[in-house]
Design a protein around this motif. Sequence first.
Motif, PDB file in Angstrom:
ATOM      1  N   ASP A 204     -38.945 110.433  46.632  1.00 35.09           N
ATOM      2  CA  ASP A 204     -37.591 110.313  46.063  1.00 35.09           C
ATOM      3  C   ASP A 204     -37.187 111.567  45.278  1.00 35.09           C
ATOM      4  OD1 ASP A 204     -35.207 108.958  45.543  1.00 35.09           O
ATOM      5  OD2 ASP A 204     -35.963 108.144  43.659  1.00 35.09           O
ATOM      6  N   VAL A 205     -38.169 112.262  44.697  1.00 38.19           N
ATOM      7  CA  VAL A 205     -37.880 113.543  44.039  1.00 38.19           C
ATOM      8  C   VAL A 205     -37.932 114.624  45.128  1.00 38.19           C
ATOM      9  CG1 VAL A 205     -38.719 115.253  42.384  1.00 38.19           C
ATOM     10  CG2 VAL A 205     -38.847 112.815  41.818  1.00 38.19           C
ATOM     11  N   THR A 206     -36.788 115.249  45.391  1.00 39.33           N
ATOM     12  CA  THR A 206     -36.714 116.189  46.518  1.00 39.33           C
ATOM     13  C   THR A 206     -36.974 117.622  46.053  1.00 39.33           C
ATOM     14  OG1 THR A 206     -34.370 116.546  46.171  1.00 39.33           O
ATOM     15  CG2 THR A 206     -34.981 114.734  47.640  1.00 39.33           C
ATOM     16  N   ALA A 207     -37.166 118.508  47.025  1.00 47.77           N
ATOM     17  CA  ALA A 207     -37.348 119.934  46.718  1.00 47.77           C
ATOM     18  C   ALA A 207     -36.136 120.457  45.954  1.00 47.77           C
ATOM     19  CB  ALA A 207     -37.566 120.716  48.009  1.00 47.77           C
ATOM     20  N   ALA A 208     -34.960 119.921  46.265  1.00 47.29           N
ATOM     21  CA  ALA A 208     -33.745 120.354  45.555  1.00 47.29           C
ATOM     22  C   ALA A 208     -33.800 119.955  44.078  1.00 47.29           C
ATOM     23  CB  ALA A 208     -32.512 119.748  46.232  1.00 47.29           C
ATOM     24  N   GLY A 318     -32.098 114.300  51.072  1.00 42.38           N
ATOM     25  CA  GLY A 318     -32.430 113.366  50.003  1.00 42.38           C
ATOM     26  C   GLY A 318     -33.670 112.567  50.352  1.00 42.38           C
ATOM     27  N   ILE A 319     -33.658 111.279  49.994  1.00 41.20           N
ATOM     28  CA  ILE A 319     -34.826 110.436  50.274  1.00 41.20           C
ATOM     29  C   ILE A 319     -34.976 110.169  51.769  1.00 41.20           C
ATOM     30  CG2 ILE A 319     -33.729 108.152  50.083  1.00 41.20           C
ATOM     31  CD1 ILE A 319     -36.260 107.365  48.363  1.00 41.20           C
ATOM     32  N   GLY A 320     -33.915 110.481  52.542  1.00 38.51           N
ATOM     33  CA  GLY A 320     -34.011 110.365  53.999  1.00 38.51           C
ATOM     34  C   GLY A 320     -35.163 111.189  54.559  1.00 38.51           C
TER      35      GLY A 320
END
Length: 335
Positions: A204-208, A318-320
């Motif tokens: 859920d925590v993305t690279a972005a 995102g979480i996708g």
Amino acid sequence: MPDDPSVLPAIGTTGDVSAAALDAAVDVLRAGGLVAVPTETVYGLAAAASDTDAVRRIFAVKGRPADHPVIVHLAGADRLDDWAEDVPPAARALAEALWPGPLTLVLRRRPTVPDVVTGGRDTVGLRVPAHPVALGLLEALGDGLAAPSANRFGRVSPTRAEHVVADLGGDVDLVLDGGPCRVGVESTIVEVLDDHVRVLRSGDVTAAHLAAVLGRPVDVDVDGPARAPGMLAAHYAPRARVVLAEHGLPEVVTELVSAGRRVGVLAERIEGELPGPVVDLGAVGDPDGYARHLYERLRAADALGLDVVVAVPPAPEGIGLAVRDRLARAAHAAG
Ligand code: TXA
Ligand code: MG
């Protein structure tokens, strides 16, 4: 070994954490037992992290290879230095900004961390879970909790207490029922060594998000050669075969149905009619819903005795991204 573990409701009707449930869990953990604990991602199979025999039992129950390290859960970022050393400023910034939350930091370990926890590596995975039951238990125990996902090795992670009971039965001493998990897929794993920040598992925590906290881009290496040991190409698999249908859902489904397969479909939404016998596993709505419901729907497919789950992956953002990663591994397992 009894067939069924004790299951205690861990959250009261007013949303308060049950002190009686936490007391019972602390007793089990202090006696070297295993407790299934809800977190915001998935349920964990927890032992007191300093108790090497208890941590060894986790591996035996899961059927997990000994060289696959387990994550140590902490009550707060202020416990970081009990487990890690040479903690880089970037790691402190991420912990400060994103803990409690679905982020595991892989850091150089202190020599006192048991080898059984780290799989013999010189690093340790640490995270502060954003769940009142997990945090309450960590506070009450006064130790870290070593906890992998509470499923047998290679299978689908549990997002409800009943999934843990179905998978592990009496091999777990106590299950704390905290209801369904909010995120639904496992934490993002980020290795921070010296200046190098690298995502090893998407979540859920993305690279972005990480880049926004650090003010610079981060590396992503989720498909590197066994970067996070246990992140195998084939993982997260239900018994049903998983087939990905990025495009052309009707054609994929029709072909499987005419070959006599019992088919279920998993998608954000299903447009138009599916051929008669196909089971709609329930639209998940959006990428967050996809993550939250992914594992329970894969379990439902098995409960219905389906041969194949055809999944339309969410968009790769995102979480996708995490959902696509888990679906790809589930599909790979089916071969
Ligand atoms: O959301 C989660 O992370 C859940 C909940 C219970 O916190 N836990 C979880 O644990 O998913 P598990 O064991 O199923 O996955 C942990 C992953 C494994 O792939 C393991 O190899 C990796 O974390 N890991 C742990 N310590 C590591 C280390 N020192 N270096 C590299 N990878 C590590
Ligand atoms: Mg797991």
